[in-house]
Design a protein around this motif. Sequence first.
Motif: not given
Length: 173
Positions: A98-105, A110-121
């Motif tokens: 799962v990859i998430e682009n910048f987003r408003l919290l 603003i959260q920077q891009p994050i990634w990880g496996l679906r079942n992990q942080s």
Amino acid sequence: TPRGSALQIPQAANLIGECDRFLTHIRRAITNICQLPKCFYPSLNDDNNFEHLANHFEEIIGRDSEPIKFLRNNAKYVKLLIDLRNGLEHPSGNQTTVIENFRLLPDGKIQQPIWGLRNQSRTPVCQDMKDAVDFVMQLTEETLIYLVQENFRTDLPISQVIQEICSIDVTKP
């Protein structure tokens, strides 16, 4: 922002594609690391899988050798990198990246891009990429050093060890 105006959140262009390319290059580097022992032990089978490498290699140099301990100690992070790559290329259930682009919290940051496996942080993509490059470089260097130590007299000065390595005819088993 003034009432009624929308806040424009920056977006990293083609973030998923760039992450995919990065992880593919990391996988290729790990595959190359898996080929290093074969340069010193031609009887080893070709290995592309880092986890299998230690199993095959220990049959030659022994379970309690330092190179085997080193490979096993690093296998968990290698697996995470490979899982991230596989989760993009072959997504399946919890093994989906799962990859998430910048987003408003909710707190307005603003959260920077994050990634990880679906079942992990999720963790920051940029920092993880830097850490992965550093890790793979160090893994390559240390794997090579262990292989040299296993195959050459260690009482020689490093310059002489390098000369011995350079004189090896890799075309002969």
